[in-house]
Motif scaffolding. Structure first.
Motif, PDB file in Angstrom:
ATOM      1  N   VAL A 149      65.263  45.331 -20.651  1.00  0.00           N
ATOM      2  CA  VAL A 149      65.105  45.859 -19.449  1.00  0.00           C
ATOM      3  C   VAL A 149      65.401  46.953 -19.168  1.00  0.00           C
ATOM      4  N   GLY A 150      65.555  46.977 -17.871  1.00  0.00           N
ATOM      5  CA  GLY A 150      64.893  48.497 -17.226  1.00  0.00           C
ATOM      6  C   GLY A 150      65.799  48.566 -15.833  1.00  0.00           C
ATOM      7  N   VAL A 151      66.946  50.085 -16.013  1.00  0.00           N
ATOM      8  CA  VAL A 151      67.605  50.186 -14.766  1.00  0.00           C
ATOM      9  C   VAL A 151      66.612  51.305 -14.105  1.00  0.00           C
ATOM     10  N   ALA A 152      67.271  51.597 -12.999  1.00  0.00           N
ATOM     11  CA  ALA A 152      66.805  52.356 -12.041  1.00  0.00           C
ATOM     12  C   ALA A 152      67.818  53.176 -10.818  1.00  0.00           C
ATOM     13  N   ALA A 153      68.285  53.631  -9.901  1.00  0.00           N
ATOM     14  CA  ALA A 153      69.274  53.770  -8.932  1.00  0.00           C
ATOM     15  C   ALA A 153      68.933  55.776  -8.724  1.00  0.00           C
ATOM     16  N   LEU A 154      68.995  55.246  -7.020  1.00  0.00           N
ATOM     17  CA  LEU A 154      68.895  56.882  -6.965  1.00  0.00           C
ATOM     18  C   LEU A 154      69.734  57.557  -6.428  1.00  0.00           C
ATOM     19  N   GLY A 155      69.273  58.463  -7.306  1.00  0.00           N
ATOM     20  CA  GLY A 155      70.340  59.732  -7.805  1.00  0.00           C
ATOM     21  C   GLY A 155      70.722  60.129  -6.040  1.00  0.00           C
ATOM     22  N   ALA A 156      70.479  59.810  -4.775  1.00  0.00           N
ATOM     23  CA  ALA A 156      71.092  60.888  -3.390  1.00  0.00           C
ATOM     24  C   ALA A 156      70.243  59.728  -2.635  1.00  0.00           C
ATOM     25  N   ASP A 157      71.135  60.452  -1.590  1.00  0.00           N
ATOM     26  CA  ASP A 157      70.416  59.594   0.442  1.00  0.00           C
ATOM     27  C   ASP A 157      69.257  60.161   0.441  1.00  0.00           C
ATOM     28  N   THR A 158      68.300  58.606   0.627  1.00  0.00           N
ATOM     29  CA  THR A 158      66.783  59.161   0.745  1.00  0.00           C
ATOM     30  C   THR A 158      66.652  59.584   2.049  1.00  0.00           C
ATOM     31  N   GLY A 159      66.207  60.633   2.476  1.00  0.00           N
ATOM     32  CA  GLY A 159      65.596  61.242   4.023  1.00  0.00           C
ATOM     33  C   GLY A 159      65.798  59.922   5.096  1.00  0.00           C
ATOM     34  N   THR A 160      65.354  60.223   6.108  1.00  0.00           N
ATOM     35  CA  THR A 160      65.975  59.530   7.268  1.00  0.00           C
ATOM     36  C   THR A 160      64.054  58.116   7.300  1.00  0.00           C
ATOM     37  N   LEU A 161      64.262  56.570   6.951  1.00  0.00           N
ATOM     38  CA  LEU A 161      63.731  56.003   6.933  1.00  0.00           C
ATOM     39  C   LEU A 161      62.482  55.367   8.409  1.00  0.00           C
ATOM     40  N   SER A 162      61.678  55.032   8.827  1.00  0.00           N
ATOM     41  CA  SER A 162      60.710  54.388   9.881  1.00  0.00           C
ATOM     42  C   SER A 162      59.741  54.003   9.563  1.00  0.00           C
ATOM     43  N   PHE A 163      59.427  52.999  10.073  1.00  0.00           N
ATOM     44  CA  PHE A 163      58.375  52.349  10.796  1.00  0.00           C
ATOM     45  C   PHE A 163      57.234  51.821  11.727  1.00  0.00           C
ATOM     46  N   ASN A 164      56.898  52.022  11.570  1.00  0.00           N
ATOM     47  CA  ASN A 164      55.507  51.308  12.811  1.00  0.00           C
ATOM     48  C   ASN A 164      55.492  50.051  12.900  1.00  0.00           C
ATOM     49  N   THR A 165      56.073  49.427  13.785  1.00  0.00           N
ATOM     50  CA  THR A 165      56.133  47.652  13.988  1.00  0.00           C
ATOM     51  C   THR A 165      55.505  47.474  14.777  1.00  0.00           C
ATOM     52  N   ALA A 166      54.940  48.114  15.694  1.00  0.00           N
ATOM     53  CA  ALA A 166      54.431  47.879  17.068  1.00  0.00           C
ATOM     54  C   ALA A 166      53.229  46.879  16.750  1.00  0.00           C
ATOM     55  N   GLY A 167      52.794  45.902  17.592  1.00  0.00           N
ATOM     56  CA  GLY A 167      51.991  44.861  17.289  1.00  0.00           C
ATOM     57  C   GLY A 167      52.320  43.906  16.056  1.00  0.00           C
ATOM     58  N   LEU A 168      53.388  44.436  15.370  1.00  0.00           N
ATOM     59  CA  LEU A 168      53.359  42.989  14.451  1.00  0.00           C
ATOM     60  C   LEU A 168      53.910  41.922  14.666  1.00  0.00           C
ATOM     61  N   THR A 169      53.718  40.859  13.850  1.00  0.00           N
ATOM     62  CA  THR A 169      54.853  39.955  13.540  1.00  0.00           C
ATOM     63  C   THR A 169      55.454  39.487  12.367  1.00  0.00           C
ATOM     64  N   LEU A 265      61.625  45.214  10.626  1.00  0.00           N
ATOM     65  CA  LEU A 265      61.489  43.956  10.644  1.00  0.00           C
ATOM     66  C   LEU A 265      60.847  44.032  11.798  1.00  0.00           C
ATOM     67  N   PRO A 266      59.986  42.935  12.283  1.00  0.00           N
ATOM     68  CA  PRO A 266      58.984  43.483  13.181  1.00  0.00           C
ATOM     69  C   PRO A 266      59.491  42.244  14.157  1.00  0.00           C
ATOM     70  N   TYR A 267      59.491  42.381  15.612  1.00  0.00           N
ATOM     71  CA  TYR A 267      60.437  42.387  16.996  1.00  0.00           C
ATOM     72  C   TYR A 267      59.548  41.400  17.604  1.00  0.00           C
ATOM     73  N   SER A 268      59.800  40.022  18.244  1.00  0.00           N
ATOM     74  CA  SER A 268      59.217  39.285  19.237  1.00  0.00           C
ATOM     75  C   SER A 268      59.383  39.737  20.380  1.00  0.00           C
ATOM     76  N   GLY A 269      58.418  39.447  20.843  1.00  0.00           N
ATOM     77  CA  GLY A 269      58.442  39.058  22.975  1.00  0.00           C
ATOM     78  C   GLY A 269      57.233  40.285  23.393  1.00  0.00           C
ATOM     79  N   GLY A 270      57.070  41.480  22.682  1.00  0.00           N
ATOM     80  CA  GLY A 270      56.154  42.743  22.718  1.00  0.00           C
ATOM     81  C   GLY A 270      57.438  43.969  22.605  1.00  0.00           C
ATOM     82  N   LEU A 271      58.421  43.534  21.793  1.00  0.00           N
ATOM     83  CA  LEU A 271      59.604  44.757  21.572  1.00  0.00           C
ATOM     84  C   LEU A 271      59.368  45.289  20.217  1.00  0.00           C
ATOM     85  N   THR A 272      59.185  46.689  20.097  1.00  0.00           N
ATOM     86  CA  THR A 272      59.200  47.023  18.901  1.00  0.00           C
ATOM     87  C   THR A 272      60.685  47.722  17.875  1.00  0.00           C
ATOM     88  N   ASN A 273      60.623  47.780  16.638  1.00  0.00           N
ATOM     89  CA  ASN A 273      61.844  47.591  16.111  1.00  0.00           C
ATOM     90  C   ASN A 273      61.221  49.301  15.910  1.00  0.00           C
TER      91      ASN A 273
END
Length: 438
Positions: A149-169, A265-273
């Motif tokens: 059994v292994g268990v791990a947990a975040l000890g503090a909130d992460t920094g701000t998360l953002s991802f480049n989804t432009a052009g992805l499906t 999540l990548p968006y359809s229709g040319g939109l970027t998340n």
């Protein structure tokens, strides 16, 4: 915002020589009636277990909550002997213009001494309005869930998360960031069951965060891991539970990194998340190995597809889509109990619900059957116009134990999804919906 403090990144990994992965002291409880929760907090379900030797205990709760006295911030977690030992499952309706009934999930694992222990599902409102936890919400305690059994947990909130989804499906390889990681030893070729449960909150731009389980930094195929999404903006929730699981068969070679990973999540229709968010402290990852019995079931095996939807309901004659109220199999499989096995098995299912902006809305449900009989909790997400397009994740679970242990032989398990209400076409996902272990 949370009232608890956890130490920085906990990591435990012990090996226990256990003859049976789950012991007969394992317990399952469910809530008999809807229960109102106030800011004072409340023990909703409680169990007492007695174990003869020190060992691991795995705990999980699944169910449904809804605002009942204004727009509350719902907080649910699991205590072991009065101490929080799971992640917090937080649903924040306080900034929502369209608060609806929601599915929740929390998990934990703790190594305990021999003797008596108290397991409790605890809930409270983090602001003044009350909320209600629905009948059927459950608490599962699996004593000695696995030899490793292994268990791990975040000890503090992460920094701000953002991802480049432009052009992805939906079938693109998505960028991910590992937030909680466990090392697992694949030298013996054993399978791994990984369970992840987190809370994410909007921190900047609105949009759709994603959470999944990765192996060695790579996303897993659709028949090995699930994705979790909760639309984050004012018409949905700005903080919500995210929960995913994985069944990785026959892990080979030496050490591997299993991670609770963030994405978008990548968006359809040319939109970027452009979503910006943070993952909250105590978000948890658990990895189990060496079980006598474990498995997963999915109808799909795409290498990369976060939009593997099937239509589960229409009342407007959409071609190929069943009418609303139809029980649609999201996944199904056979659990084979061998001679000498004690019949204790934990079963869990997950999916995402996706409707459209033109749908009047209704109620989405997720539930399990074993040999044709409905068992366990029901995951519920209500959707309402003009915000029916908002994606959420549903979870359902069941622990066969006590008088309900599974007999020797083959047992057919089905994870069903259904919707009621008014939908053009409501859809659910099929990325590894179903997992079980003993």
């Amino acid at each position: 915002m949370l009232k608890r403090v956890t130490t920085l990144s906990t990591l435990l990994l012990l090996i226990q020589p256990i003859a049976y992965a789950a012991e007969t002291s394992s317990q399952y409880s469910s809530l008999a009636s809807d229960t109102v929760i106030s800011s004072a907090g409340k023990t909703v379900l409680q169990q007492t277990i007695n174990i003869s030797t020190p060992g691991w205990v795995f705990v999980e709760t699944d169910g449904r909550v809804y605002p009942s006295g204004g727009y509350a911030i719902a907080d649910l977690w699991i205590n072991v002997d009065g101490v929080m030992k799971s992640n917090a499952s937080v649903i924040d309706w306080s900034k929502s213009s369209d608060a609806q009934q929601h599915s929740y999930n929390a998990i934990g694992a703790v190594y305990v001494s021999a003797g008596q222990h108290t397991i409790s599902l605890v809930a409270q409102s983090l602001n003044s309005p009350t909320f209600t936890i629905g009948a059927g919400s459950n608490l599962s305690t699996v004593v000695n869930p696995a030899p490793t059994v292994g268990v791990a947990a975040l000890g503090a909130d992460t920094g701000t998360l953002s991802f480049n989804t432009a052009g992805l499906t939906g079938t693109s390889v998505l960028p991910t960031s590992p937030e909680v990681t466990l090392n697992v030893n694949g030298a013996n070729g054993s399978s791994v069951v990984a369970l992840a449960s987190a809370r994410n909150y909007e921190y900047g731009n609105a949009g759709d965060p994603l959470v999944t389980v990765t192996l060695d930094g790579s996303t897993l195929p659709n028949n090995q891991a699930s994705w979790s999404d909760n639309d984050m903006y004012s018409e949905a929730e700005n903080q919500a539970p995210f929960f995913s699981h994985a069944y990785i068969p026959n892990v080979s070679s030496a050490m591997h990194a299993v991670s609770l990973a963030a994405s978008a999540l990548p968006y359809s229709g040319g939109l970027t998340n452009t979503v910006q968010y943070r993952m909250g402290a105590d978000s948890t990852l658990i990895a189990l190995q060496g079980m006598q019995l474990s498995g997963g079931a999915s109808f799909v095996s795409d290498a990369h597809n976060v939009t593997n939807y099937i239509c589960v309901g229409t009342n407007q004659g959409w071609s190929g889509c069943p009418p609303v109220g139809t029980a649609v199999p999201i996944a199904e499989g056979n659990i084979v109990i061998p001679p000498g096995h004690n019949g204790i098995v934990f079963i869990t299912g997950k999916t995402r619900i996706q409707a459209g902006s033109s749908d009047a809305g209704g109620t989405a449900a997720l539930y399990l059957t074993v040999d044709g009989v409905q068992v366990g909790s029901t995951g519920i997400q209500q959707l309402k116009s003009p915000d029916s397009v908002s994606t959420r994740t549903l979870s359902a679970s069941y622990l066969a134990t006590g008088v309900n242990t599974l007999s020797v032989g083959t047992h057919h398990v089905v994870l069903y999804g259904s919707v009621t209400g008014s939908f053009i076409h409501a859809a659910m996902t099929q990325d590894l919906p179903l997992v079980w272990f003993d």
